[in-house]
Every structure is written in C-alpha cells, then in structure tokens.
Scaffold this active site. Structure first.
Site, PDB file in Angstrom:
ATOM      1  N   ASP A  14       0.853  -1.188   0.000  1.00  0.00           N
ATOM      2  CA  ASP A  14       0.000   0.000   0.000  1.00  0.00           C
ATOM      3  C   ASP A  14       0.891   1.241   0.000  1.00  0.00           C
ATOM      4  O   ASP A  14       1.664   1.463   0.929  1.00  0.00           O
ATOM      5  CB  ASP A  14      -0.899  -0.021   1.240  1.00  0.00           C
ATOM      6  N   ASP A 108      -2.800   2.557  -6.188  1.00  0.00           N
ATOM      7  CA  ASP A 108      -1.810   2.646  -5.109  1.00  0.00           C
ATOM      8  C   ASP A 108      -1.720   1.423  -4.199  1.00  0.00           C
ATOM      9  O   ASP A 108      -1.036   1.466  -3.176  1.00  0.00           O
ATOM     10  CB  ASP A 108      -2.077   3.892  -4.256  1.00  0.00           C
ATOM     11  N   GLU A 109      -2.385   0.332  -4.545  1.00  0.00           N
ATOM     12  CA  GLU A 109      -2.255  -0.862  -3.703  1.00  0.00           C
ATOM     13  C   GLU A 109      -2.486  -2.134  -4.512  1.00  0.00           C
ATOM     14  O   GLU A 109      -3.180  -2.132  -5.527  1.00  0.00           O
ATOM     15  CB  GLU A 109      -3.211  -0.815  -2.509  1.00  0.00           C
TER      16      GLU A 109
END
Length: 365
Positions: A14, A108-109
């Site tokens: 993350d 983003d993860e």
C-alpha cells in the site's frame, strides 16, 4: 496456536498517501507542506491528503470546506490521474519481477502471492522489504506492506506500521492477532457496521469470535458468514491477476449549484468526453449507462438505461445521459453529476479457484 487451514504467502503493498506524495515528489515547493489532492476551499471532496495535512485531521473523502477549517494553511492541488497511472505502472513492473500473481486493487495498492516466486526466496517478509526498498530507490516514494497467510490479514497488517513500514503476521500468530484486533480495523467493517457491532457487545476479534454463525447471519445478513470465517483466519480468496473491471466512470463537483438543465447539459458533454476517452484508451465498451446526480442537500440519485449492444461512442453516451437527465423532474439544485458505464465487455465468468497450497509446507515468513 498453529493454523489448521491452507496457507499461502501473501503481501499487500500500500503506497503511502500516494496521490499527495506524487505531487510533493514532482513539486519541491510542496514538500513538507499540508496538501490536499482534489476539492477546494469552497467545494468538492478531497481525494487524498499528505501526512502533514493528516496531522490536522484532514483525510480523503472529506469536504474541502471542512478540511480548510481544520487546516487553514492547506494547499489544494488539482489531481493528475495520468501521472498517477504512470507512476503506478512503474511500481507494478517491480512487482512482476517477483511474481506474476499480482492483483491491483487501485493505482496505489496490490496483493502479491509469493508462495512460489521468481527469486526463489522463501521469506515473504524479505521480499516485501526488498520491494519497498526498490520502490523508494527507483520511483522515489515510500510504501507500506502487510505479510501473512491470506489477503484479509495481509491487508489489515499493511496499515500497522504506516508510513514506510511493514508488519508480518506469521501462521502461528494469526489467531492471537485477530482476537485482540479492534473491530474497526477489520477490513470490510465500516463505521455503520462497527456501531451496530458495538451495540451487540462486539468490540474486538475475540468478542466477534464468541458469536455463532446463526447470530451473525441474523444480524448482519450475508456478511455474517464472512465475519465468522475471517475472525478464525479463514479467507480463501485467491490473488487474481486478471481482476475484471466492473465499471468505468467520471464525475464533476461544481463550484456553484446548478438549477438549470441547460447548464447541466454542457457539463454532461465534458463528462461524456472524458468517459469516451478512457473507454478508447482501455478498449472497453459497455451496455449500461448510469447518470449520477448529487443534490445540494447531498442526497444522491442514480438513473440507468441498458442498451441492446455494447457502446463506447461519446455521442451515444451523451445522448443517453441527456435522456436520463430529462427522465423526471430534478428534486433540487445539483452539486455533482457523473456518468458511468457498466455491464462491460470485459466481464467473464469467474474461473474456479486454484487449489490452495498445503499447510504442510514449511514457511519461512
């Protein structure tokens, strides 16, 4: 206590305040300052906040008006999604150096299954550390990671040592980890559900574990079985590299409320253009067009129409959205409009899950 169910080595990576961190990386003047991506001091909702802003209580999904009250020095930055996508692709290329089993959740993860990996490294913890170091050295951003036996626990763990840290929950630690976990930290339990659980005397994983499957299904419906299993460390969802997109959308929050459909049509033209451009870029088409309307009193309404064929053409999207706008009288002045396309040509029947790795394997987490 040792686990009695199938084990894999899952990493959840993350990125730390991703959108805001990209903006600070690209603009030296923003480094060390409280910034918000999206929204404004007058209108709109914040997409992301830097850690400097979070110290004041500013967070994503907060209105810009409230954010600036909490942090008067807050700097608002216009989102640059093309740039975020570019950086995200660089990060994913690093992931693929270790495994092909990568499931992005967003820009983003992502989840990585490194049970068997390209480096032949038996330690998922060391792989996570190496990946985070490479992201920092090659991209310039920090990331946090959670490492454990399944996706659920790995995701919860990734939030523990943020920013720029990681946490490993070894197989023999799973049960104890979950029992002492605050119910609000369980992935999938939001604010409303947490409040309902409090009313039932459920504050920790241990409390949740005392409730029967029948009790949980009675009070929480279909989610009851999910809660019953995850608190026991059971979450058999595989890392799915080809996760299917369900919809594609664009929306706009206006600086002033709109009362006339004439002005709304102009806005819908721009939104339809953005949706069509994204469809062309991803080579996706769909059948169901949905118009999202958020009124000045923050009530939300959606209107949908399903066509007989797949479309991606801007004119069809625009005209269908126009038809939906005039479908019935508006309830109030409008602060936000959005258009989404679903029932996409990317949707396929789910393949049967792969067999889980045997728990008899020796794991060096």
């Amino acid at each position: 206590m040792s686990v009695k169910f199938p084990i894999r080595k899952i990493i959840h990576v993350d990125m730390d305040a991703f959108y805001a961190s990209v903006e600070q990386m690209d603009n030296e003047e923003l480094k060390g300052k409280p910034i918000a991506v999206g929204g404004s001091s007058k209108r709109g909702v914040i997409s992301a906040a830097s850690y400097e802003a979070r110290k004041f209580g500013v967070k994503s999904a907060m209105s810009g008006t409230l954010a600036v009250k909490l942090c008067p020095e807050l700097i608002f930055v216009k989102p640059n999604y093309e740039r975020y996508s570019e950086i995200s692709n660089k990060i994913r290329r690093i992931f693929f150096d270790y495994t092909n089993l990568v499931e992005p959740l967003s820009l983003d993860e992502a989840y990585l299954d490194v049970t068997q990996n390209k480096k032949g490294n038996p330690s998922a913890s060391l792989i996570a550390k190496e990946i985070r170091e490479r992201i920092f050295n090659e991209v310039g951003l920090t990331a946090s990671a959670g490492i454990s036996i399944n996706k659920f626990i790995a995701k919860v763990a990734s939030d523990y040592n943020k920013p720029n840290g990681q946490k490993t929950v070894n197989p023999e630690e799973v049960i104890e980890f979950l029992e002492v976990l605050d119910i609000r930290k369980f992935y999938g339990i939001g604010k409303v559900t947490a409040e309902k659980m409090y009313q039932k005397g459920i504050f920790t994983g241990f409390d949740l574990k005392q409730k029967s499957l029948e009790f949980l299904e009675t009070h929480f419906g279909k989610s009851g079985a999910y809660y019953f299993n995850v608190v026991r460390g059971i979450h058999n969802s595989e890392v799915k590299p080809n996760r299917t997109r369900k919809s594609l959308a664009a929306e706009r929050t206006f600086s002033e409320n709109l009362s006339s459909e004439v002005f709304m049509l102009e806005k819908l033209e721009h939104i339809a253009t953005e949706v069509a451009q994204r469809l062309a870029k991803t080579k996706i088409s769909g059948k169901t067009i949905t118009l999202k309307i958020k009124y000045s009193d923050f009530t939300l309404q959606t209107r949908s129409k399903t066509l007989l064929y797949f479309i991606s053409d801007k004119s069809v999207i625009r005209e269908t959205a126009k038809e939906l706008l005039y479908q019935e009288k508006l309830n109030n002045s409008v602060r936000l409009l959005g258009i989404s396309l679903s029932n996409l040509n990317t949707e396929k029947k789910e393949k049967p899950e792969q067999k889980s790795v045997s728990a008899q394997l020796k794991f060096g987490f």
